[in-house]
Enzyme design. Structure first.
Site, short mmCIF file in Angstrom:
data_model
loop_
_atom_site.label_atom_id
_atom_site.label_comp_id
_atom_site.label_asym_id
_atom_site.label_seq_id
_atom_site.Cartn_x
_atom_site.Cartn_y
_atom_site.Cartn_z
N ARG A 65 -9.38 0.74 9.21
CA ARG A 65 -8.96 -0.63 9.49
C ARG A 65 -10.01 -1.39 10.30
NH1 ARG A 65 -3.04 0.48 9.01
NH2 ARG A 65 -1.85 -1.40 9.30
N LYS A 123 0.83 -1.21 0.00
CA LYS A 123 0.00 0.00 0.00
C LYS A 123 0.86 1.26 0.00
CE LYS A 123 -2.35 -0.94 3.80
NZ LYS A 123 -1.75 -2.23 4.23
N ARG A 145 0.19 -8.69 13.59
CA ARG A 145 -0.45 -7.72 12.69
C ARG A 145 -1.37 -8.44 11.70
NH1 ARG A 145 4.63 -4.70 10.57
NH2 ARG A 145 3.17 -3.42 9.38
N ARG A 171 11.65 -1.00 10.40
CA ARG A 171 10.61 -0.60 11.34
C ARG A 171 10.60 -1.56 12.53
NH1 ARG A 171 5.05 0.43 8.18
NH2 ARG A 171 4.28 -0.69 9.99
N ARG A 216 11.76 -5.72 4.65
CA ARG A 216 11.47 -4.33 4.29
C ARG A 216 12.42 -3.36 5.03
NH1 ARG A 216 5.29 -2.56 4.57
NH2 ARG A 216 5.48 -2.72 6.82
P1 AMP Z 1 0.98 0.65 8.99
O1 AMP Z 1 2.17 1.49 8.75
O2 AMP Z 1 -0.24 1.11 8.23
O3 AMP Z 1 1.24 -0.82 8.80
O4 AMP Z 1 0.60 0.84 10.53
C1 AMP Z 1 1.51 0.49 11.57
C2 AMP Z 1 0.74 0.28 12.87
O5 AMP Z 1 0.06 1.49 13.23
C3 AMP Z 1 -0.36 -0.78 12.82
O6 AMP Z 1 0.14 -2.08 13.06
C4 AMP Z 1 -1.27 -0.30 13.95
O7 AMP Z 1 -0.73 -0.61 15.22
C5 AMP Z 1 -1.21 1.20 13.79
N1 AMP Z 1 -2.25 1.71 12.85
C6 AMP Z 1 -2.05 2.34 11.66
N2 AMP Z 1 -3.20 2.69 11.10
C7 AMP Z 1 -4.18 2.28 11.94
C8 AMP Z 1 -5.60 2.32 11.91
N3 AMP Z 1 -6.28 2.89 10.88
N4 AMP Z 1 -6.28 1.78 12.96
C9 AMP Z 1 -5.64 1.24 14.02
N5 AMP Z 1 -4.30 1.14 14.10
C10 AMP Z 1 -3.57 1.66 13.07
#
Ligand code: AMP
Length: 217
Positions: free
Chosen positions: A95, A20, A168, A157, A129
């Site tokens: 989400r 994404k 996740r 990360r 990554r």
């Molecule tokens: P991402 O970079 O989108 O994979 O997000 C990293 C982490 O941030 C996720 O594993 C969640 O802990 C948190 N996170 C990001 N976006 C959301 C969301 N829309 N709702 C809840 N947690 C989120």
């Protein structure tokens, strides 16, 4: 070339590691809509050490979703900024169904782009990554290696370890995946909404091409 002149927004949906973030830059360029990534916003808050960042960090490090209330607060603030007035490209948001319901009160969604990748591929993708902290560009040790001159500054990360990836993925299957049917059902009653599914297993260029073809059709 496709240009969305409406004020509606686009949702980029898919499991963690589906690409994404990698595809968002190109979609944003093609559609003219700014990328809004809740993951990036949360990581910025963690780095800043704000109260919100301190609270969110525990969930993120454990591979759990941050509570809806925090996320909705972040999005409401972001959508009040000038550059969001013509709609945005949401990356990693919504989400949960509760987030999607709140979102429908804030902005109209004209398109949901689902990038689908099977679980077995996701772990390998995420664990390899790496990110360039200076540009935010995402690389992969095997599939998309960084130029040699910047390789030494790349970072991984904190939540990209194998254990956390599995948590996740669990969060994705139990809380986020149900949203795909929710949006598909919405599409049947809302003629302004298009839901498209993209096979995310190809190369970055192949997936970009599939998305652009859909955007233009
Ligand atoms: P991402 O970079 O989108 O994979 O997000 C990293 C982490 O941030 C996720 O594993 C969640 O802990 C948190 N996170 C990001 N976006 C959301 C969301 N829309 N709702 C809840 N947690 C989120």
């Amino acid at each position: 070339m496709y240009r969305d002149s409406s004020t509606s927004s686009i949702v980029l949906f898919g499991p963690p590691g589906a690409g994404k973030g990698t595809q968002a830059g190109n979609i944003s360029r093609v559609t003219g809509k700014p990328q809004v990534s809740t993951g990036d916003m949360l990581r910025a808050a963690v780095k800043e050490g704000s109260q919100l960042g301190i609270e969110a960090k525990e969930y993120m490090d454990a591979g759990l979703l941050v509570p809806d209330k925090i996320i909705i607060g972040l999005i409401s603030e972001r959508m009040a900024q000038d550059d969001a007035s013509q709609g945005v490209l949401f990356d990693g948001f919504p989400r949960t169904i509760a987030q999607a319901e709140e979102l429908s009160e804030i902005t109209e969604i004209s398109m949901v782009i689902m990038i689908l990748v099977p679980d077995e591929e996701i772990v390998e993708r995420i664990v390899g990554r790496r990110m360039d902290p200076e540009t935010g560009q995402i690389y992969h040790v095997k599939f998309n290696p960084a130029p040699l001159d910047i390789a030494s500054r790349l970072v991984q990360r904190k939540d990209d370890t194998e254990d956390t990836v599995r948590s996740r993925l669990n969060a994705y299957h139990s809380q986020t995946k149900p949203l795909s049917n929710w949006y598909k059902e919405n599409e049947t009653v809302n003629s302004a909404l298009r839901v498209i599914s993209i096979d995310g297993r190809g190369s970055i260029e192949q997936v970009s091409a599939l998305i652009e073809k859909e955007l233009e059709s």
